[in-house]
Design a protein around this motif. Sequence first.
Motif, PDB file in Angstrom:
ATOM      1  N   LEU A 147      20.330   5.836  13.942  1.00 26.81           N
ATOM      2  CA  LEU A 147      20.374   4.503  13.354  1.00 26.81           C
ATOM      3  C   LEU A 147      20.005   4.567  11.886  1.00 26.81           C
ATOM      4  CD1 LEU A 147      18.550   2.541  16.152  1.00 26.81           C
ATOM      5  CD2 LEU A 147      20.820   2.010  15.307  1.00 26.81           C
ATOM      6  N   PRO A 148      20.385   3.536  11.120  1.00 28.50           N
ATOM      7  CA  PRO A 148      19.877   3.428   9.758  1.00 28.50           C
ATOM      8  C   PRO A 148      18.350   3.407   9.797  1.00 28.50           C
ATOM      9  CG  PRO A 148      21.650   1.860  10.130  1.00 28.50           C
ATOM     10  CD  PRO A 148      21.326   2.463  11.461  1.00 28.50           C
ATOM     11  N   GLN A 149      17.737   3.839   8.730  1.00 31.62           N
ATOM     12  CA  GLN A 149      16.291   3.940   8.677  1.00 31.62           C
ATOM     13  C   GLN A 149      15.628   2.615   9.038  1.00 31.62           C
ATOM     14  OE1 GLN A 149      14.742   6.876   7.932  1.00 31.62           O
ATOM     15  NE2 GLN A 149      12.809   5.913   8.473  1.00 31.62           N
ATOM     16  N   GLU A 150      14.676   2.701   9.976  1.00 25.97           N
ATOM     17  CA  GLU A 150      13.918   1.523  10.373  1.00 25.97           C
ATOM     18  C   GLU A 150      13.103   1.027   9.178  1.00 25.97           C
ATOM     19  OE1 GLU A 150      12.235  -1.269  13.137  1.00 25.97           O
ATOM     20  OE2 GLU A 150      13.886   0.156  13.363  1.00 25.97           O
ATOM     21  N   PRO A 151      13.111  -0.282   8.899  1.00 29.04           N
ATOM     22  CA  PRO A 151      12.287  -0.809   7.797  1.00 29.04           C
ATOM     23  C   PRO A 151      10.844  -0.350   7.970  1.00 29.04           C
ATOM     24  CG  PRO A 151      13.744  -2.514   8.638  1.00 29.04           C
ATOM     25  CD  PRO A 151      13.874  -1.346   9.567  1.00 29.04           C
ATOM     26  N   ARG A 152      10.274   0.158   6.910  1.00 32.32           N
ATOM     27  CA  ARG A 152       8.943   0.733   6.994  1.00 32.32           C
ATOM     28  C   ARG A 152       7.867  -0.333   7.099  1.00 32.32           C
ATOM     29  NH1 ARG A 152       9.279   5.685   8.613  1.00 32.32           N
ATOM     30  NH2 ARG A 152       7.144   6.043   7.849  1.00 32.32           N
ATOM     31  N   THR A 153       6.964  -0.127   8.017  1.00 33.50           N
ATOM     32  CA  THR A 153       5.772  -0.965   8.129  1.00 33.50           C
ATOM     33  C   THR A 153       4.618  -0.196   7.486  1.00 33.50           C
ATOM     34  OG1 THR A 153       6.557  -1.927  10.195  1.00 33.50           O
ATOM     35  CG2 THR A 153       4.213  -2.141   9.721  1.00 33.50           C
ATOM     36  N   VAL A 154       3.898  -0.823   6.580  1.00 28.55           N
ATOM     37  CA  VAL A 154       2.831  -0.135   5.844  1.00 28.55           C
ATOM     38  C   VAL A 154       1.537  -0.943   5.943  1.00 28.55           C
ATOM     39  CG1 VAL A 154       4.441   0.926   4.219  1.00 28.55           C
ATOM     40  CG2 VAL A 154       3.425  -1.307   3.677  1.00 28.55           C
ATOM     41  N   THR A 155       0.432  -0.295   5.611  1.00 35.77           N
ATOM     42  CA  THR A 155      -0.859  -1.004   5.550  1.00 35.77           C
ATOM     43  C   THR A 155      -0.908  -1.839   4.277  1.00 35.77           C
ATOM     44  OG1 THR A 155      -1.859   0.874   4.414  1.00 35.77           O
ATOM     45  CG2 THR A 155      -2.065   0.818   6.807  1.00 35.77           C
ATOM     46  N   ASN A 156      -1.582  -2.966   4.348  1.00 39.06           N
ATOM     47  CA  ASN A 156      -1.684  -3.838   3.170  1.00 39.06           C
ATOM     48  C   ASN A 156      -3.115  -3.914   2.670  1.00 39.06           C
ATOM     49  OD1 ASN A 156      -2.826  -5.349   5.186  1.00 39.06           O
ATOM     50  ND2 ASN A 156      -1.920  -7.291   4.526  1.00 39.06           N
ATOM     51  N   PHE A 157      -3.810  -2.771   2.731  1.00 41.38           N
ATOM     52  CA  PHE A 157      -5.181  -2.722   2.227  1.00 41.38           C
ATOM     53  C   PHE A 157      -5.144  -3.030   0.730  1.00 41.38           C
ATOM     54  CE2 PHE A 157      -9.137  -0.544   0.908  1.00 41.38           C
ATOM     55  CZ  PHE A 157     -10.009  -1.150   1.794  1.00 41.38           C
ATOM     56  N   ASN A 158      -5.799  -4.114   0.362  1.00 34.57           N
ATOM     57  CA  ASN A 158      -5.716  -4.631  -1.003  1.00 34.57           C
ATOM     58  C   ASN A 158      -6.241  -3.615  -2.022  1.00 34.57           C
ATOM     59  OD1 ASN A 158      -6.043  -6.117  -3.430  1.00 34.57           O
ATOM     60  ND2 ASN A 158      -6.155  -8.018  -2.249  1.00 34.57           N
ATOM     61  N   PRO A 159      -5.439  -3.259  -3.013  1.00 36.65           N
ATOM     62  CA  PRO A 159      -5.923  -2.332  -4.060  1.00 36.65           C
ATOM     63  C   PRO A 159      -7.173  -2.856  -4.750  1.00 36.65           C
ATOM     64  CG  PRO A 159      -3.560  -2.637  -4.216  1.00 36.65           C
ATOM     65  CD  PRO A 159      -4.056  -3.645  -3.220  1.00 36.65           C
ATOM     66  N   GLY A 160      -7.330  -4.197  -4.753  1.00 38.11           N
ATOM     67  CA  GLY A 160      -8.530  -4.764  -5.377  1.00 38.11           C
ATOM     68  C   GLY A 160      -9.795  -4.329  -4.664  1.00 38.11           C
ATOM     69  N   LEU A 161      -9.712  -4.121  -3.341  1.00 39.44           N
ATOM     70  CA  LEU A 161     -10.880  -3.649  -2.603  1.00 39.44           C
ATOM     71  C   LEU A 161     -11.235  -2.227  -3.001  1.00 39.44           C
ATOM     72  CD1 LEU A 161     -10.107  -5.031   0.977  1.00 39.44           C
ATOM     73  CD2 LEU A 161     -11.814  -5.864  -0.632  1.00 39.44           C
ATOM     74  N   LEU A 162     -10.220  -1.394  -3.206  1.00 38.68           N
ATOM     75  CA  LEU A 162     -10.484  -0.030  -3.663  1.00 38.68           C
ATOM     76  C   LEU A 162     -11.179  -0.049  -5.019  1.00 38.68           C
ATOM     77  CD1 LEU A 162      -7.127   1.729  -2.714  1.00 38.68           C
ATOM     78  CD2 LEU A 162      -9.325   1.923  -1.545  1.00 38.68           C
ATOM     79  N   LEU A 163     -10.703  -0.932  -5.899  1.00 40.47           N
ATOM     80  CA  LEU A 163     -11.309  -1.044  -7.221  1.00 40.47           C
ATOM     81  C   LEU A 163     -12.754  -1.524  -7.119  1.00 40.47           C
ATOM     82  CD1 LEU A 163     -10.988  -0.922 -10.291  1.00 40.47           C
ATOM     83  CD2 LEU A 163     -10.115  -3.282 -10.224  1.00 40.47           C
ATOM     84  N   THR A 164     -12.985  -2.501  -6.237  1.00 43.41           N
ATOM     85  CA  THR A 164     -14.345  -3.011  -6.038  1.00 43.41           C
ATOM     86  C   THR A 164     -15.275  -1.911  -5.536  1.00 43.41           C
ATOM     87  OG1 THR A 164     -13.516  -5.238  -5.563  1.00 43.41           O
ATOM     88  CG2 THR A 164     -15.737  -4.700  -4.776  1.00 43.41           C
ATOM     89  N   ILE A 165     -14.801  -1.121  -4.591  1.00 46.06           N
ATOM     90  CA  ILE A 165     -15.610  -0.030  -4.041  1.00 46.06           C
ATOM     91  C   ILE A 165     -15.957   0.986  -5.116  1.00 46.06           C
ATOM     92  CG2 ILE A 165     -15.553   1.938  -2.451  1.00 46.06           C
ATOM     93  CD1 ILE A 165     -13.876   0.158  -0.564  1.00 46.06           C
TER      94      ILE A 165
END
Length: 394
Positions: free
Chosen positions: A7-25
């Motif tokens: 089949l055509p590539q399945e639409p990718r499901t990704v994590t939505n961990f906010n980059p702002g949280l990484l910056l805060t950490i």
Amino acid sequence: GADGSALPQEPRTVTNFNPGLLLTIRETKYLSQLDSRYQIPQKAQNVFLQADKYYKFVADIKDMLVEYHGALGALTAAERSLLTQHVENLKGVLKPGFDTLNWNSLGIADFIQTCRNGIGDFQSIATQVQKTSAYVEGVVHSISTAVLVVPPTSEDGEVLDNQEFQEEVEKTRSDAVEKLVSQYQSIPKYLQKVESVIDLPGANIPALMAEYNKHWERLIYEAIIAMVVGGMTDFKRLLSGEELRPDVYEAAPAYTPGNPLFRVSAMFTDPELMLSPGVVDVQKMLHKFVVNIAESAKSFIRWLDGTCEEAGPVRIDDENSYVFHFYHDIASDSQVVKLVMELSKIINRSGDNLRRYLYQWNAYEKLWKLNKSAVLEKFLLTQPSCVQYDQKLF
């Protein structure tokens, strides 16, 4: 469509961990290492204290999604269509991650484990379906690449007579077809196992299996066309003295292109020269081979619509019945029709070559055909009696 390809590539499901949280950490980490005069907000400190947990959640979800996309990406179009309800159920397992859970939720670890369990269950079903697909694909491949025509050779290296040639070529073809039909007839039991594997409450299993069975019957039909086309092409090359495909040489390693296939003898039958077998008989034999290659398709019985059950014979009258096989569809295929016409021309040309060879001997016919007038004149010079006339004539 269910064409057996990926089949055509399945639409990718990704994590939505906010980059702002990484910056805060990161900022909280570095500020906490500086002078205590910097006041770090309590919320930032709370996020920082849970950093290891967040990182683990993100890593675990990413790993889980790799498994998820791997399970779906391994399906062919036909398998995806067959497992439609199972795929939807699997997506339902992931649904809380889209609209219920957030990074403050307490059930993230349980969610990840539930997803992994769902993916494992799905892969277990998919693997059994894929094993069936692999087996049936193997049968389809065997049919499409079958060698129906193998040039026979004698043990002593002598050229075979036409009867030996005819028997050997036909035996090779019939044996190959018999083996392929045996494999073809084993397919239904594998497809029937699939039906029990994918059984699911609420799913329209008969409709899904009907589409799946039609998918395989279509591929089998194409494979039989390839088998017949391959057989006719091999026979055409054999009659033309051309190179054959490697699979044929594996079956007949002693054969060399251009070698005589069988023996036709020229003999004197007073008062004419004749061929044995005759030109017409040779052409009939070669045409029969072409017909037999095409009629190999008659050995493959069609399935009842939407099932993998062979269609039984349909009685037409008290003496005749009709069997649903692939032959009539194959015989009208444009590739097959074209090859039949080309083979007819080659066979007719072979007959012309035989006649031309025989006619060459006419230049020497005076060696066996007497001049009747000269013989009669010589006989009359002897002044024969009536008794001698009777003896000479009768």
